[in-house]
Motif scaffolding. Structure first.
Motif, PDB file in Angstrom:
ATOM      1  N   MET A   1       0.817  -1.203   0.000  1.00  0.00           N
ATOM      2  CA  MET A   1       0.000   0.000   0.000  1.00  0.00           C
ATOM      3  C   MET A   1       0.859   1.265   0.000  1.00  0.00           C
ATOM      4  SD  MET A   1      -3.133   0.813  -0.045  1.00  0.00           S
ATOM      5  CE  MET A   1      -4.348   1.989   0.419  1.00  0.00           C
ATOM      6  N   ASN A   2       2.043   1.224   0.646  1.00  0.00           N
ATOM      7  CA  ASN A   2       2.888   2.411   0.729  1.00  0.00           C
ATOM      8  C   ASN A   2       3.999   2.437  -0.322  1.00  0.00           C
ATOM      9  OD1 ASN A   2       1.527   3.651   2.857  1.00  0.00           O
ATOM     10  ND2 ASN A   2       2.604   2.403   4.350  1.00  0.00           N
ATOM     11  N   THR A   3       3.886   1.597  -1.354  1.00  0.00           N
ATOM     12  CA  THR A   3       4.871   1.619  -2.417  1.00  0.00           C
ATOM     13  C   THR A   3       4.827   2.988  -3.098  1.00  0.00           C
ATOM     14  OG1 THR A   3       4.644  -0.752  -2.763  1.00  0.00           O
ATOM     15  CG2 THR A   3       5.591   0.507  -4.574  1.00  0.00           C
ATOM     16  N   CYS A   4       6.021   3.526  -3.380  1.00  0.00           N
ATOM     17  CA  CYS A   4       6.065   4.862  -3.971  1.00  0.00           C
ATOM     18  C   CYS A   4       7.194   4.955  -5.000  1.00  0.00           C
ATOM     19  CB  CYS A   4       6.228   5.923  -2.894  1.00  0.00           C
ATOM     20  SG  CYS A   4       7.619   5.633  -1.805  1.00  0.00           S
ATOM     21  N   LYS A   5       7.131   6.026  -5.771  1.00  0.00           N
ATOM     22  CA  LYS A   5       8.116   6.264  -6.823  1.00  0.00           C
ATOM     23  C   LYS A   5       8.807   7.589  -6.560  1.00  0.00           C
ATOM     24  CE  LYS A   5       8.362   6.714 -11.839  1.00  0.00           C
ATOM     25  NZ  LYS A   5       7.542   6.665 -13.070  1.00  0.00           N
ATOM     26  N   LEU A   6      10.133   7.576  -6.588  1.00  0.00           N
ATOM     27  CA  LEU A   6      10.884   8.812  -6.397  1.00  0.00           C
ATOM     28  C   LEU A   6      10.652   9.716  -7.604  1.00  0.00           C
ATOM     29  CD1 LEU A   6      14.364   9.193  -4.930  1.00  0.00           C
ATOM     30  CD2 LEU A   6      13.776  10.440  -6.981  1.00  0.00           C
ATOM     31  N   THR A   7      10.260  10.954  -7.348  1.00  0.00           N
ATOM     32  CA  THR A   7       9.986  11.874  -8.449  1.00  0.00           C
ATOM     33  C   THR A   7      11.027  12.981  -8.570  1.00  0.00           C
ATOM     34  OG1 THR A   7       8.484  13.158  -7.043  1.00  0.00           O
ATOM     35  CG2 THR A   7       7.510  11.443  -8.439  1.00  0.00           C
ATOM     36  N   THR A   8      11.460  13.550  -7.439  1.00  0.00           N
ATOM     37  CA  THR A   8      12.433  14.649  -7.500  1.00  0.00           C
ATOM     38  C   THR A   8      13.410  14.574  -6.341  1.00  0.00           C
ATOM     39  OG1 THR A   8      11.001  16.147  -6.260  1.00  0.00           O
ATOM     40  CG2 THR A   8      10.841  16.249  -8.654  1.00  0.00           C
ATOM     41  N   ARG A   9      14.511  15.300  -6.501  1.00  0.00           N
ATOM     42  CA  ARG A   9      15.498  15.429  -5.435  1.00  0.00           C
ATOM     43  C   ARG A   9      15.802  16.912  -5.267  1.00  0.00           C
ATOM     44  NH1 ARG A   9      17.556  15.486 -10.012  1.00  0.00           N
ATOM     45  NH2 ARG A   9      19.630  16.077 -10.654  1.00  0.00           N
ATOM     46  N   HIS A  10      16.157  17.282  -4.048  1.00  0.00           N
ATOM     47  CA  HIS A  10      16.470  18.678  -3.720  1.00  0.00           C
ATOM     48  C   HIS A  10      17.687  18.669  -2.803  1.00  0.00           C
ATOM     49  CE1 HIS A  10      12.466  19.809  -5.245  1.00  0.00           C
ATOM     50  NE2 HIS A  10      12.122  18.653  -4.715  1.00  0.00           N
ATOM     51  N   TRP A  11      18.770  19.266  -3.259  1.00  0.00           N
ATOM     52  CA  TRP A  11      20.004  19.322  -2.479  1.00  0.00           C
ATOM     53  C   TRP A  11      20.327  20.760  -2.125  1.00  0.00           C
ATOM     54  CZ3 TRP A  11      22.174  15.196  -0.439  1.00  0.00           C
ATOM     55  CH2 TRP A  11      21.995  13.956  -1.046  1.00  0.00           C
ATOM     56  N   TYR A  12      20.826  20.943  -0.919  1.00  0.00           N
ATOM     57  CA  TYR A  12      21.294  22.244  -0.446  1.00  0.00           C
ATOM     58  C   TYR A  12      22.769  22.047  -0.104  1.00  0.00           C
ATOM     59  CZ  TYR A  12      16.295  22.614  -0.266  1.00  0.00           C
ATOM     60  OH  TYR A  12      14.970  22.571  -0.605  1.00  0.00           O
ATOM     61  N   ILE A  13      23.638  22.728  -0.845  1.00  0.00           N
ATOM     62  CA  ILE A  13      25.077  22.524  -0.764  1.00  0.00           C
ATOM     63  C   ILE A  13      25.723  23.793  -0.218  1.00  0.00           C
ATOM     64  CG2 ILE A  13      27.146  21.966  -2.108  1.00  0.00           C
ATOM     65  CD1 ILE A  13      25.017  20.888  -4.273  1.00  0.00           C
ATOM     66  N   THR A  14      26.555  23.642   0.804  1.00  0.00           N
ATOM     67  CA  THR A  14      27.247  24.793   1.401  1.00  0.00           C
ATOM     68  C   THR A  14      28.727  24.488   1.460  1.00  0.00           C
ATOM     69  OG1 THR A  14      25.287  25.208   2.776  1.00  0.00           O
ATOM     70  CG2 THR A  14      27.324  26.345   3.394  1.00  0.00           C
ATOM     71  N   ASP A  15      29.547  25.388   0.888  1.00  0.00           N
ATOM     72  CA  ASP A  15      30.990  25.154   0.944  1.00  0.00           C
ATOM     73  C   ASP A  15      31.561  25.677   2.260  1.00  0.00           C
ATOM     74  OD1 ASP A  15      31.539  27.904   0.720  1.00  0.00           O
ATOM     75  OD2 ASP A  15      32.096  27.798  -1.386  1.00  0.00           O
ATOM     76  N   GLY A  16      32.857  25.497   2.459  1.00  0.00           N
ATOM     77  CA  GLY A  16      33.510  25.875   3.705  1.00  0.00           C
ATOM     78  C   GLY A  16      33.498  27.359   3.994  1.00  0.00           C
ATOM     79  N   ASN A  17      33.219  28.187   2.974  1.00  0.00           N
ATOM     80  CA  ASN A  17      33.128  29.638   3.173  1.00  0.00           C
ATOM     81  C   ASN A  17      31.703  30.098   3.456  1.00  0.00           C
ATOM     82  OD1 ASN A  17      35.884  30.065   2.701  1.00  0.00           O
ATOM     83  ND2 ASN A  17      35.571  30.177   0.493  1.00  0.00           N
ATOM     84  N   PHE A  62       8.546  11.729  -3.073  1.00  0.00           N
ATOM     85  CA  PHE A  62       7.986  10.484  -3.583  1.00  0.00           C
ATOM     86  C   PHE A  62       6.497  10.625  -3.830  1.00  0.00           C
ATOM     87  CE2 PHE A  62      11.768   9.043  -1.372  1.00  0.00           C
ATOM     88  CZ  PHE A  62      12.224   7.991  -2.144  1.00  0.00           C
ATOM     89  N   LYS A  63       6.006   9.892  -4.823  1.00  0.00           N
ATOM     90  CA  LYS A  63       4.567   9.820  -5.114  1.00  0.00           C
ATOM     91  C   LYS A  63       4.099   8.399  -4.814  1.00  0.00           C
ATOM     92  CE  LYS A  63       1.257  10.101  -8.847  1.00  0.00           C
ATOM     93  NZ  LYS A  63       1.039  10.283 -10.283  1.00  0.00           N
ATOM     94  N   PHE A  64       3.028   8.269  -4.020  1.00  0.00           N
ATOM     95  CA  PHE A  64       2.479   6.939  -3.735  1.00  0.00           C
ATOM     96  C   PHE A  64       1.875   6.360  -5.005  1.00  0.00           C
ATOM     97  CE2 PHE A  64       2.262   8.859   0.561  1.00  0.00           C
ATOM     98  CZ  PHE A  64       3.038   7.931   1.223  1.00  0.00           C
ATOM     99  N   LEU A  65       2.034   5.057  -5.199  1.00  0.00           N
ATOM    100  CA  LEU A  65       1.524   4.399  -6.404  1.00  0.00           C
ATOM    101  C   LEU A  65       0.145   3.787  -6.221  1.00  0.00           C
ATOM    102  CD1 LEU A  65       4.771   2.646  -7.700  1.00  0.00           C
ATOM    103  CD2 LEU A  65       3.785   4.830  -8.415  1.00  0.00           C
ATOM    104  N   LYS A  66      -0.180   3.351  -4.989  1.00  0.00           N
ATOM    105  CA  LYS A  66      -1.455   2.656  -4.780  1.00  0.00           C
ATOM    106  C   LYS A  66      -2.455   3.469  -3.984  1.00  0.00           C
ATOM    107  CE  LYS A  66       0.740  -1.834  -5.166  1.00  0.00           C
ATOM    108  NZ  LYS A  66       0.994  -3.135  -4.564  1.00  0.00           N
ATOM    109  N   LYS A  67      -2.119   4.724  -3.717  1.00  0.00           N
ATOM    110  CA  LYS A  67      -3.033   5.612  -3.026  1.00  0.00           C
ATOM    111  C   LYS A  67      -2.685   7.047  -3.393  1.00  0.00           C
ATOM    112  CE  LYS A  67      -0.411   5.825   1.327  1.00  0.00           C
ATOM    113  NZ  LYS A  67      -0.452   5.577   2.769  1.00  0.00           N
ATOM    114  N   GLU A  68      -3.547   7.970  -3.088  1.00  0.00           N
ATOM    115  CA  GLU A  68      -3.320   9.381  -3.385  1.00  0.00           C
ATOM    116  C   GLU A  68      -2.259   9.952  -2.462  1.00  0.00           C
ATOM    117  OE1 GLU A  68      -4.811  11.430  -5.749  1.00  0.00           O
ATOM    118  OE2 GLU A  68      -5.631   9.550  -6.545  1.00  0.00           O
TER     119      GLU A  68
END
Length: 96
Positions: A1-17, A62-68
């Motif tokens: 029931m909770n099977t899902c599909k990864l749709t997007t990724r969001h990364w926040y990158i901070t360098d040493g400065n 993620f988007k659920f596949l078997k439910k809204e």
């Protein structure tokens, strides 16, 4: 029931400065994995830092596949530190 599909990724990158960059996109490395509870998925990706240290964090959507509906999974902060290196601006000449 909770099977899902990864749709997007969001990364926040901070360098040493403290300079910040965001990376958003669809899927991961061109794929949209389908996940079930307890499943494990590994992939290799990369980014560059302009400093020897930096951090990354973010989330997957993620988007659920078997439910809204959708869910968001937080990616914990990862700290990066490069090995010591020497930057050479001119080629080194070795004389015999």
């Amino acid at each position: 029931m909770n099977t899902c599909k990864l749709t997007t990724r969001h990364w926040y990158i901070t360098d040493g400065n403290g300079s910040k960059e965001e990376a958003h996109g669809e899927g991961v490395v061109g794929e949209y994995p389908i996940m079930s509870p307890g499943a494990l998925r590994e992939y290799i990706s990369c980014t560059t830092f302009t400093t020897p240290t930096g951090v990354m964090e973010g989330h997957y959507q993620f988007k659920f596949l078997k439910k809204e509906g959708q869910c968001q999974v937080r990616i914990p902060t990862m700290k990066f530190k490069s090995l010591p290196f020497v930057k050479v601006s001119d080629p080194i000449q070795i004389r015999a």
